[in-house]
Scaffold this motif. Structure first.
Motif, PDB file in Angstrom:
ATOM      1  N   ASP A  54       3.114  47.011  35.995  1.00  0.00           N
ATOM      2  CA  ASP A  54       4.530  47.346  35.758  1.00  0.00           C
ATOM      3  C   ASP A  54       5.106  48.274  36.820  1.00  0.00           C
ATOM      4  O   ASP A  54       6.324  48.311  37.009  1.00  0.00           O
ATOM      5  CB  ASP A  54       4.707  47.956  34.344  1.00  0.00           C
ATOM      6  N   GLY A  86      -5.989  51.014  34.375  1.00  0.00           N
ATOM      7  CA  GLY A  86      -5.971  49.677  34.955  1.00  0.00           C
ATOM      8  C   GLY A  86      -5.064  49.575  36.169  1.00  0.00           C
ATOM      9  O   GLY A  86      -4.758  50.594  36.811  1.00  0.00           O
ATOM     10  N   SER A  87      -4.621  48.363  36.460  1.00  0.00           N
ATOM     11  CA  SER A  87      -3.898  48.103  37.714  1.00  0.00           C
ATOM     12  C   SER A  87      -2.395  48.352  37.588  1.00  0.00           C
ATOM     13  O   SER A  87      -1.659  48.162  38.554  1.00  0.00           O
ATOM     14  CB  SER A  87      -4.145  46.665  38.147  1.00  0.00           C
ATOM     15  N   ALA A  88      -1.945  48.766  36.407  1.00  0.00           N
ATOM     16  CA  ALA A  88      -0.539  49.132  36.164  1.00  0.00           C
ATOM     17  C   ALA A  88       0.447  48.191  36.865  1.00  0.00           C
ATOM     18  O   ALA A  88       1.271  48.644  37.670  1.00  0.00           O
ATOM     19  CB  ALA A  88      -0.296  50.589  36.590  1.00  0.00           C
ATOM     20  N   ASN A 139       0.249  57.346  40.114  1.00  0.00           N
ATOM     21  CA  ASN A 139      -0.433  58.627  40.259  1.00  0.00           C
ATOM     22  C   ASN A 139      -1.801  58.360  40.912  1.00  0.00           C
ATOM     23  O   ASN A 139      -2.645  57.692  40.322  1.00  0.00           O
ATOM     24  CB  ASN A 139      -0.623  59.241  38.868  1.00  0.00           C
ATOM     25  N   ILE A 188      -8.364  46.292  38.799  1.00  0.00           N
ATOM     26  CA  ILE A 188      -8.169  44.845  38.950  1.00  0.00           C
ATOM     27  C   ILE A 188      -7.285  44.329  37.821  1.00  0.00           C
ATOM     28  O   ILE A 188      -7.106  44.991  36.804  1.00  0.00           O
ATOM     29  CB  ILE A 188      -9.520  44.083  38.935  1.00  0.00           C
ATOM     30  N   GLU A 204     -11.307  40.251  35.273  1.00  0.00           N
ATOM     31  CA  GLU A 204     -12.266  41.076  34.517  1.00  0.00           C
ATOM     32  C   GLU A 204     -13.692  40.551  34.663  1.00  0.00           C
ATOM     33  O   GLU A 204     -14.659  41.315  34.625  1.00  0.00           O
ATOM     34  CB  GLU A 204     -11.903  41.100  33.021  1.00  0.00           C
TER      35      GLU A 204
END
Ligand code: NAD
Length: 363
Positions: free
Chosen positions: A288, A284-286, A296, A76, A91
């Motif tokens: 970027d 986390g939700s990456a 991955n 998230i 969060e």
């Protein structure tokens, strides 16, 4: 008779939906080979839930989780929701779910995969073969003990206070998770405390020692936390399963995870007394790389394996998933985060396709 399991899926935000889609396809492919049927309810959490309903953990989501056998969560959060008031932040939804499901035990493996050994910052001979599980108490200890806060003394000086407290009941239940986890692994449990200085740790050590009487097949040892931190980077192979309190576990689980060097590969489990556990990647939700097919999915797929082993008591199916993850790495498939020269670059989707083909080819 066909075994049935009902799973709540929480794809969340960022790369969440992409990696969740791969994990569910892998689970369906595995299930089709065994006499197992998985049914799914997809629910909203985090930013996706805020956009749709105005709150990060809608009541229907918690209800769906409670009614299922296990919860598979992706991740998230994201820039879009970073400036909302705390109560409406993604969060807060995650913490609400952990509290709502009474998840007091957090399991984080740190397993060095031979194919990714060079991603570790430690020497090959130190980390080769490392396979550690950190069992961390999640709902007690210094993060929750009372009194806590910043108070003003009689002289007007501010004083910050937190209290490290554990009751016998809290220690006993996490100790049992520690012993049972060790039974499913290498049969060795190391309890980490600071009993030479802290009274709360003395009680911890006494109770863990007492609970050990019920687990004669597990070899118990004790370490002070400072020594445990040293041993983790000096000779990590000595550890099998570690059980410890909230604060020590927070720090040691991150240190252990970094022995592996690759955040896109790490799953985790959070377990309660009886209801469903929550299984999710450590990352986390990456945001970027979200929506670019670069994520991955293997930590999410390995979270499915943890769900099968620790949530649904299906260790053989779990092992099959872990084997297939090893096979894709053996064959050189890599997403960007674990890429190295000479390997085959794939995106999130293609990594999923390769996994499923291997599951089918394995027969
Ligand atoms: P992050 O783990 O999302 O990303 C850190 C770095 O690792 C980024 O460069 C990212 O691209 C990369 N990365 C992470 N997972 C990857 C994967 N599966 N494949 C390839 N690369 C991957 O941590 P962050 O950037 O600190 O946080 C981003 C958002 O995630 C924030 O909103 C944060 O609050 C949230 N977050 C959520 C959780 C959770 O859902 N449990 C945990 C940590 C952070």
């Amino acid at each position: 008779m066909t075994k049935q399991h009902h799973i709540t899926l929480l794809p969340g935000d960022g790369i969440g939906p992409e990696i969740m889609s791969v994990a569910v396809e892998v689970l369906k492919a595995i299930a089709s080979k065994h006499d197992q049927e998985f049914t799914f309810t997809e629910a909203l959490i985090g930013g996706a839930a805020i956009d749709e309903t105005g709150e990060p953990l809608p009541a229907e989501t918690l209800e769906a989780c409670r009614k299922s056998d296990a919860v598979l969560l992706a991740a998230i959060g994201g820039y879009k929701w970073d400036n909302l008031p705390r109560q409406q932040r993604p969060e807060t939804g995650l913490l609400g779910m952990r509290a709502g499901l009474g998840l007091f035990a957090n399991l984080r493996p740190a397993t060095i995969l031979p194919q990714l050994i060079d991603a570790s910052s430690l020497k090959r001979e130190v980390v080769e073969g490392v396979d550690i599980m950190v069992v961390r108490e999640l709902t007690g200890g210094i993060y929750f003990g009372q009194p806590k806060g910043i108070f003003e003394t009689e002289t007007g000086e501010q004083r910050g206070v937190n209290t490290m407290a554990y009751s016998v009941g809290e220690i006993d239940r996490i100790a049992k998770v520690g012993f049972e986890t060790a039974q499913k692994r290498g049969g060795k449990l190391c309890s980490v405390d600071k009993a030479n200085v802290l009274d709360v740790s003395q009680l911890w050590r006494d109770r863990v020692t007492a609970i050990a009487q019920d687990y004669s097949d597990v070899e118990l040892s004790h370490l002070y936390v400072d020594n445990a931190a040293m041993q983790l980077v000096r000779a990590p192979k000595q550890f099998d399963t570690i059980v410890t309190g909230n604060l020590f576990g927070d720090i040691l689980s991150d240190a252990a995870a970094m022995l592996t060097g690759s955040i896109g590969m790490l799953p985790s489990a959070s377990l309660g007394t009886d209801g469903p556990g929550v299984f999710e990647p450590v990352h986390g939700s990456a945001p970027d790389i979200a929506g670019q097919d670069k994520a991955n999915p293997l930590a999410q797929v390995l979270s499915v394996a943890m769900m099968l082993r620790y949530g649904l008591d299906e260790p053989d199916v779990a092992s099959e998933i872990e084997t297939v993850v090893n096979q894709v790495l053996d064959r050189g498939y890599r997403t960007g985060d674990i890429m190295s020269p000479g390997m085959k670059a794939v995106g999130c989707k293609e990594m999923g396709e390769v996994l499923i083909k291997l599951i089918m080819d394995n027969g």
